[in-house]
Write a protein that holds these residues in place. Sequence first.
Motif, short mmCIF file in Angstrom:
data_model
loop_
_atom_site.label_atom_id
_atom_site.label_comp_id
_atom_site.label_asym_id
_atom_site.label_seq_id
_atom_site.Cartn_x
_atom_site.Cartn_y
_atom_site.Cartn_z
N GLU A 45 0.83 -1.20 0.00
CA GLU A 45 0.00 0.00 0.00
C GLU A 45 0.87 1.25 0.00
OE1 GLU A 45 -3.80 1.95 2.40
OE2 GLU A 45 -3.01 -0.02 2.95
N ILE A 46 0.44 2.25 -0.76
CA ILE A 46 1.14 3.52 -0.86
C ILE A 46 0.29 4.60 -0.21
CG2 ILE A 46 1.96 5.30 -2.46
CD1 ILE A 46 2.58 3.10 -4.45
N GLU A 47 0.92 5.41 0.61
CA GLU A 47 0.26 6.55 1.23
C GLU A 47 0.73 7.82 0.53
OE1 GLU A 47 0.42 9.09 5.40
OE2 GLU A 47 1.32 7.08 5.29
N ILE A 48 -0.20 8.66 0.10
CA ILE A 48 0.17 9.92 -0.54
C ILE A 48 -0.46 11.09 0.21
CG2 ILE A 48 0.46 8.86 -2.80
CD1 ILE A 48 -2.18 10.16 -3.65
N ASP A 49 0.25 12.21 0.19
CA ASP A 49 -0.22 13.42 0.86
C ASP A 49 -0.76 14.41 -0.16
OD1 ASP A 49 0.34 13.32 3.78
OD2 ASP A 49 2.35 12.81 3.06
N VAL A 50 -1.86 15.06 0.21
CA VAL A 50 -2.45 16.12 -0.60
C VAL A 50 -2.58 17.36 0.28
CG1 VAL A 50 -4.47 16.87 -1.91
CG2 VAL A 50 -3.72 14.47 -2.04
N TRP A 51 -1.95 18.45 -0.11
CA TRP A 51 -2.03 19.71 0.64
C TRP A 51 -3.00 20.63 -0.08
CZ3 TRP A 51 3.85 21.08 1.76
CH2 TRP A 51 4.38 20.09 2.60
N HIS A 52 -3.91 21.25 0.69
CA HIS A 52 -4.94 22.09 0.08
C HIS A 52 -5.22 23.32 0.94
CE1 HIS A 52 -8.22 21.17 2.96
NE2 HIS A 52 -7.60 20.01 3.09
N VAL A 78 -4.96 8.13 0.79
CA VAL A 78 -4.72 9.56 0.62
C VAL A 78 -4.90 10.27 1.96
CG1 VAL A 78 -5.47 11.68 -0.52
CG2 VAL A 78 -5.47 9.51 -1.78
N ARG A 79 -3.93 11.09 2.31
CA ARG A 79 -4.01 11.90 3.53
C ARG A 79 -4.10 13.37 3.12
NH1 ARG A 79 0.63 11.46 8.05
NH2 ARG A 79 1.96 12.03 6.28
N LEU A 80 -5.07 14.09 3.68
CA LEU A 80 -5.26 15.50 3.37
C LEU A 80 -4.68 16.37 4.48
CD1 LEU A 80 -8.99 15.59 2.19
CD2 LEU A 80 -6.94 15.30 0.79
N THR A 81 -4.02 17.44 4.09
CA THR A 81 -3.56 18.45 5.04
C THR A 81 -4.06 19.80 4.54
OG1 THR A 81 -1.58 17.22 5.68
CG2 THR A 81 -1.58 19.59 6.10
N GLY A 82 -4.88 20.46 5.36
CA GLY A 82 -5.43 21.76 5.00
C GLY A 82 -4.71 22.88 5.73
N TYR A 83 -4.45 23.96 5.02
CA TYR A 83 -3.73 25.11 5.58
C TYR A 83 -4.69 26.26 5.82
CZ TYR A 83 0.72 22.81 4.82
OH TYR A 83 1.77 21.93 4.88
N ASP A 84 -4.64 26.80 7.04
CA ASP A 84 -5.58 27.84 7.44
C ASP A 84 -5.43 29.12 6.63
OD1 ASP A 84 -6.71 26.23 9.34
OD2 ASP A 84 -5.51 27.00 11.00
N ASP A 85 -4.23 29.40 6.15
CA ASP A 85 -4.01 30.62 5.37
C ASP A 85 -4.25 30.41 3.88
OD1 ASP A 85 -3.47 32.06 7.63
OD2 ASP A 85 -1.30 31.81 7.51
N GLY A 86 -4.87 29.29 3.52
CA GLY A 86 -5.35 29.08 2.17
C GLY A 86 -4.29 28.73 1.15
N TYR A 87 -4.64 29.02 -0.10
CA TYR A 87 -3.79 28.63 -1.23
C TYR A 87 -2.39 29.22 -1.15
CZ TYR A 87 -8.34 27.53 -3.43
OH TYR A 87 -9.58 27.03 -3.71
#
Length: 449
Positions: A45-52, A78-87
């Motif tokens: 299994e492969i784990e990938i990160d998505v930053w948004h 898929v692991r999601l990481t969201g940033y409070d200061d946006g794009y």
Amino acid sequence: MSADDPAGTRRTFLEQVTAGGAATATALTAGCLGSLPTDVLGDDEIEIDVWHGLTGGLEETFADLTLDFNRSREDITVRLTGYDDGYDQVFTETRGAVTEDEGDPPEVAMFAEIGTRQAIDSGQFVPMEDVVPDLPTDDFIDPILDYYRVDGTLHSMPFNPSHAFMMINRDAFEAADLNPDDPPRSFEGVADAAEAMVEADAVDHGVTCPNISWFIEQWFAAQNAELVNNENGRAGPPTESNLTSDAAATIYEWWHDLDERGVFHVGDGWFESEDAFANGTAGILLYSTASISTLLERATQEGGFEADAAYFPAPGGDQTGLAIGGASLWVPEAIDDDRQSAAAEFLTWLTDPTQQSRWHRETGYFPVREESVDELEQEGWFDANPDYRVVFDQLTGSASTTATQGAMIGPFPEVRTEIEGIWTDIEDGTSVQDALADGKERVDDQLTT
């Protein structure tokens, strides 16, 4: 990932699937999840990160989609990481990760459209047509692809595109003896309607618009005018802006006229204008289609009035088209082949017509696939939700020119700040002509520094 990020700056979300098939969702308000235990990830299994940069309901919908993908695959998580200061923060963090010798970039990063030129020029991201060689671009909606296709190459995956549009307060229109079923489409028509609503005491402000450069860029596109030289930055890095052109003067003279008539409210940022419309203070809002569902709900619940979507106004009422806003998804060069392949699987799934139809219904962002539109038509979605029909017709009616494709500018954030300063100068008493000349000088300095 670094463990010393300031608390609250990013949120990490991951669905873990155990060997028995049971799914659990894990969410953190700050920091990162550590490495998965070996009994969670299979050997292959492969784990990938998505930053948004999504927040609120948009982030929740994106997370729900990601959960569904994770549940459908035994080989990719898929692991999601969201940033409070946006794009902007996603762009900064990703660029830092891909330039550091021992950086740990995500497999997928979500950048605002204005990051396109910098991302391409960095040479640190794989063109999307290389990530997904069999991408069915003939089924993607052309005005959406137009922005992200540069020199014939599609560099990133369009995902959450939006347009500018106008929303009207039907009750205020009727109180001013205006026909809400025939909203104005010209600058003068909007000014006259705004004045009529104020004179009828239906609203305090006839029209509101945020002082955001993106709207100025839309009015350049509507006039088929390029914001910068070198074919709007698409034939090479721009060295000069067109802020002293007739197109620029037409926009700012209209704003100045609205202000002189006492019917204009200019929002200091997005939400000030949204609030002015939603609470019934302003009768016309110029805004982003990404907020249609929110605006319709707020108008009813907070303002107690009925609202309708309408075409974004243009000088004379006819627009050549508009440029796309929103964001797209990028894959760094530094990612190894296995993870790049996993990223391609996720991106292909995410832009599948079924997922795109759902994304549109739940967020208001345009679907990127023609097949999604057909699916929505068959469901009766547009008949039941005519506001979305209006803005979608506006999108598909956009002509493809270097103006409507949108400008490609390296220091775009800095340029936008300088453009926003033009109206501030006019409010402070500078003439339109002088404010544009000063703004052009500042922007040109950014372009050539």
